[in-house]
Design a protein around this motif. Structure first.
Motif, PDB file in Angstrom:
ATOM      1  N   ASP A  49     -62.869  64.587  -4.008  1.00  0.00           N
ATOM      2  CA  ASP A  49     -61.834  65.155  -5.337  1.00  0.00           C
ATOM      3  C   ASP A  49     -62.262  66.122  -6.042  1.00  0.00           C
ATOM      4  O   ASP A  49     -63.540  66.185  -6.239  1.00  0.00           O
ATOM      5  CB  ASP A  49     -61.600  63.592  -6.166  1.00  0.00           C
ATOM      6  CG  ASP A  49     -60.986  62.594  -5.687  1.00  0.00           C
ATOM      7  OD1 ASP A  49     -60.210  62.839  -4.643  1.00  0.00           O
ATOM      8  OD2 ASP A  49     -61.085  61.490  -6.052  1.00  0.00           O
ATOM      9  N   ARG A  85     -58.668  63.105   2.090  1.00  0.00           N
ATOM     10  CA  ARG A  85     -58.797  61.667   2.433  1.00  0.00           C
ATOM     11  C   ARG A  85     -58.897  61.512   4.079  1.00  0.00           C
ATOM     12  O   ARG A  85     -57.872  62.010   4.580  1.00  0.00           O
ATOM     13  CB  ARG A  85     -57.675  60.750   2.067  1.00  0.00           C
ATOM     14  CG  ARG A  85     -57.463  60.711   0.209  1.00  0.00           C
ATOM     15  CD  ARG A  85     -58.400  59.853  -0.237  1.00  0.00           C
ATOM     16  NE  ARG A  85     -58.301  59.845  -1.573  1.00  0.00           N
ATOM     17  CZ  ARG A  85     -59.324  60.548  -2.510  1.00  0.00           C
ATOM     18  NH1 ARG A  85     -60.071  61.206  -2.175  1.00  0.00           N
ATOM     19  NH2 ARG A  85     -58.924  60.394  -3.815  1.00  0.00           N
ATOM     20  N   GLU A  94     -54.326  65.978  -0.404  1.00  0.00           N
ATOM     21  CA  GLU A  94     -53.240  65.977  -1.785  1.00  0.00           C
ATOM     22  C   GLU A  94     -53.551  67.202  -2.751  1.00  0.00           C
ATOM     23  O   GLU A  94     -54.584  67.653  -2.962  1.00  0.00           O
ATOM     24  CB  GLU A  94     -53.563  64.699  -2.327  1.00  0.00           C
ATOM     25  CG  GLU A  94     -53.032  63.538  -1.389  1.00  0.00           C
ATOM     26  CD  GLU A  94     -53.100  62.193  -2.043  1.00  0.00           C
ATOM     27  OE1 GLU A  94     -53.851  62.173  -3.188  1.00  0.00           O
ATOM     28  OE2 GLU A  94     -52.957  61.230  -1.599  1.00  0.00           O
ATOM     29  N   TRP A  95     -52.418  67.693  -3.208  1.00  0.00           N
ATOM     30  CA  TRP A  95     -52.529  68.682  -4.121  1.00  0.00           C
ATOM     31  C   TRP A  95     -51.894  68.131  -5.437  1.00  0.00           C
ATOM     32  O   TRP A  95     -50.687  67.961  -5.413  1.00  0.00           O
ATOM     33  CB  TRP A  95     -51.899  70.050  -3.728  1.00  0.00           C
ATOM     34  CG  TRP A  95     -52.100  71.154  -4.757  1.00  0.00           C
ATOM     35  CD1 TRP A  95     -50.921  71.672  -5.436  1.00  0.00           C
ATOM     36  CD2 TRP A  95     -53.093  71.782  -5.051  1.00  0.00           C
ATOM     37  NE1 TRP A  95     -51.183  72.503  -6.426  1.00  0.00           N
ATOM     38  CE2 TRP A  95     -52.990  72.993  -6.119  1.00  0.00           C
ATOM     39  CE3 TRP A  95     -54.556  71.953  -4.851  1.00  0.00           C
ATOM     40  CZ2 TRP A  95     -53.643  73.705  -6.713  1.00  0.00           C
ATOM     41  CZ3 TRP A  95     -55.322  72.947  -5.346  1.00  0.00           C
ATOM     42  CH2 TRP A  95     -55.028  73.693  -6.188  1.00  0.00           C
ATOM     43  N   SER A 101     -57.478  66.446  -3.504  1.00  0.00           N
ATOM     44  CA  SER A 101     -58.191  65.295  -2.740  1.00  0.00           C
ATOM     45  C   SER A 101     -58.013  65.432  -1.410  1.00  0.00           C
ATOM     46  O   SER A 101     -57.095  65.675  -0.863  1.00  0.00           O
ATOM     47  CB  SER A 101     -57.221  64.213  -3.410  1.00  0.00           C
ATOM     48  OG  SER A 101     -57.483  63.986  -4.844  1.00  0.00           O
ATOM     49  N   LEU A 111     -65.111  55.643  -3.528  1.00  0.00           N
ATOM     50  CA  LEU A 111     -65.006  56.165  -2.097  1.00  0.00           C
ATOM     51  C   LEU A 111     -65.811  55.309  -1.297  1.00  0.00           C
ATOM     52  O   LEU A 111     -66.889  55.013  -1.472  1.00  0.00           O
ATOM     53  CB  LEU A 111     -65.309  57.882  -1.919  1.00  0.00           C
ATOM     54  CG  LEU A 111     -64.313  58.703  -2.749  1.00  0.00           C
ATOM     55  CD1 LEU A 111     -64.639  60.035  -2.572  1.00  0.00           C
ATOM     56  CD2 LEU A 111     -63.028  58.306  -2.473  1.00  0.00           C
ATOM     57  N   HIS A 148     -61.407  68.023  -9.709  1.00  0.00           N
ATOM     58  CA  HIS A 148     -60.654  68.084 -11.093  1.00  0.00           C
ATOM     59  C   HIS A 148     -60.525  69.461 -11.573  1.00  0.00           C
ATOM     60  O   HIS A 148     -61.305  70.174 -11.493  1.00  0.00           O
ATOM     61  CB  HIS A 148     -60.900  67.010 -11.933  1.00  0.00           C
ATOM     62  CG  HIS A 148     -60.714  65.538 -11.571  1.00  0.00           C
ATOM     63  ND1 HIS A 148     -61.806  65.160 -10.519  1.00  0.00           N
ATOM     64  CD2 HIS A 148     -60.213  64.567 -11.815  1.00  0.00           C
ATOM     65  CE1 HIS A 148     -61.440  63.743 -10.303  1.00  0.00           C
ATOM     66  NE2 HIS A 148     -60.525  63.549 -11.054  1.00  0.00           N
ATOM     67  N   GLU A 190     -64.018  62.555   2.682  1.00  0.00           N
ATOM     68  CA  GLU A 190     -63.162  62.320   1.358  1.00  0.00           C
ATOM     69  C   GLU A 190     -64.049  63.225   0.237  1.00  0.00           C
ATOM     70  O   GLU A 190     -65.184  63.192   0.171  1.00  0.00           O
ATOM     71  CB  GLU A 190     -63.390  60.872   0.940  1.00  0.00           C
ATOM     72  CG  GLU A 190     -63.361  59.841   1.919  1.00  0.00           C
ATOM     73  CD  GLU A 190     -61.883  59.246   1.980  1.00  0.00           C
ATOM     74  OE1 GLU A 190     -61.364  59.071   0.841  1.00  0.00           O
ATOM     75  OE2 GLU A 190     -61.358  59.086   3.045  1.00  0.00           O
ATOM     76  N   GLU A 200     -60.664  56.199 -11.359  1.00  0.00           N
ATOM     77  CA  GLU A 200     -61.066  56.735 -10.120  1.00  0.00           C
ATOM     78  C   GLU A 200     -61.512  55.896  -9.066  1.00  0.00           C
ATOM     79  O   GLU A 200     -62.308  54.876  -9.734  1.00  0.00           O
ATOM     80  CB  GLU A 200     -62.187  57.757 -10.292  1.00  0.00           C
ATOM     81  CG  GLU A 200     -62.407  58.553  -9.071  1.00  0.00           C
ATOM     82  CD  GLU A 200     -63.743  59.063  -9.227  1.00  0.00           C
ATOM     83  OE1 GLU A 200     -64.178  59.820 -10.333  1.00  0.00           O
ATOM     84  OE2 GLU A 200     -64.475  59.766  -8.372  1.00  0.00           O
ATOM     85  N   PRO A 223     -56.903  64.354  -9.867  1.00  0.00           N
ATOM     86  CA  PRO A 223     -57.531  65.496  -9.073  1.00  0.00           C
ATOM     87  C   PRO A 223     -56.513  66.485  -8.865  1.00  0.00           C
ATOM     88  O   PRO A 223     -55.300  66.205  -8.644  1.00  0.00           O
ATOM     89  CB  PRO A 223     -58.129  64.825  -7.755  1.00  0.00           C
ATOM     90  CG  PRO A 223     -58.327  63.434  -8.164  1.00  0.00           C
ATOM     91  CD  PRO A 223     -57.144  63.152  -8.952  1.00  0.00           C
TER      92      PRO A 223
END
Length: 262
Positions: A31, A13, A67-68, A11, A262, A33, A29, A259, A8
């Motif tokens: 994601d 989390r 997250e990147w 993201s 989740l 893309h 959560e 993936e 992704p």
């Protein structure tokens, strides 16, 4: 459509956010893309706009990990989001009605030549950008107040692309538009996906969601309440998840290869 990478771009989390005694988000959560449109849906007060503000750095998360491209990042202010490649178009558009299309696109990032605004170059770049997005606005020097709702929305989205973002957040882009104007904006969202941009779309309109989204993420009372593949989920399933009529919505999400569920 651009093929979706297994990694992704963005993201979330366990993201949580509170305002005083109000818990707006709890352990969310998500994601997103490259080349994917994810529709973020939910009833009023579900936390959709708050989540967008968290990602955009307007209201940083109290807890959780962002997250990147696979690495944890801190998004504490809008500048942090812009630096990563995240652009946001809010529902109010933030356009200056008295400025023309060129002036709005380059507001705050004007091009100068020998200390003077380079109007010719800004207009050239505006025409080039709108052309690549198949957007037709006859008079780029008309004040945006004279444009239709759909044209104003496309101007706002086009402006967000000047910095070359990898992710665009759209907050209810068709909420106040008619059928023809909505079609214009949905076509532009398709264009963004074709350019490999990840799009997070907030919408209350299930027709729009089914028309352009690849996946639907449902929020209910600030929590995840379902992930759905648009091609396989029915509108009734998604609405049931929005209203809380079903409790197994998350389990019906089929993860992509590689993936994690989740």
């Amino acid at each position: 459509m651009v093929s979706v990478s297994s990694l992704p771009l963005l993201s979330l989390r366990g993201v949580s956010k509170h305002f005083g005694a109000v818990q707006a988000l709890t352990d969310v959560e998500l994601d997103l893309h490259a080349g994917e449109v994810v529709a973020l849906v939910g009833d009023n007060g579900a936390g959709k706009s708050t989540l967008v503000k968290v990602i955009a750095g307007v209201a940083p998360a109290d807890r959780g990990v962002v997250e990147w491209e696979g690495r944890p990042v801190q998004i504490k202010r809008p500048h942090d989001a812009h630096a990563l490649g995240i652009a946001t178009v809010y529902q109010d558009l933030a356009l200056c009605d008295n400025l023309d299309v060129v002036g709005n696109l380059f507001l705050g990032r004007e091009i100068h030549k020998v200390g003077v605004l380079d109007e010719v170059e800004m207009e050239r770049r505006t025409r080039e950008l709108l052309h690549t997005l198949s957007i037709h606005i006859p008079d780029l020097r008309a004040p945006v107040a004279a444009l239709s709702g759909g044209q104003r929305q496309t101007v706002a989205i086009s402006r967000s692309l000047l910095g070359g973002p990898k992710v665009v957040l759209l907050d209810e882009p068709t909420a106040s538009l008619g059928v023809q104007q909505t079609t214009q904006v949905l076509d532009l969202i398709d264009q963004l996906r074709d350019r490999g941009i990840g799009v997070l779309l907030i919408s209350h309109n299930m027709g729009d969601v089914k028309a352009v989204a690849d996946e639907v993420a449902v929020l209910r009372l600030g929590r995840n309440n379902g992930f759905f593949d648009v091609n396989t989920a029915s509108q009734e399933q998604i609405i049931s998840s929005i209203t809380g009529a079903t409790g197994d919505a998350v389990a019906r999400h089929t993860p992509r290869a590689g993936e994690t569920q989740l």
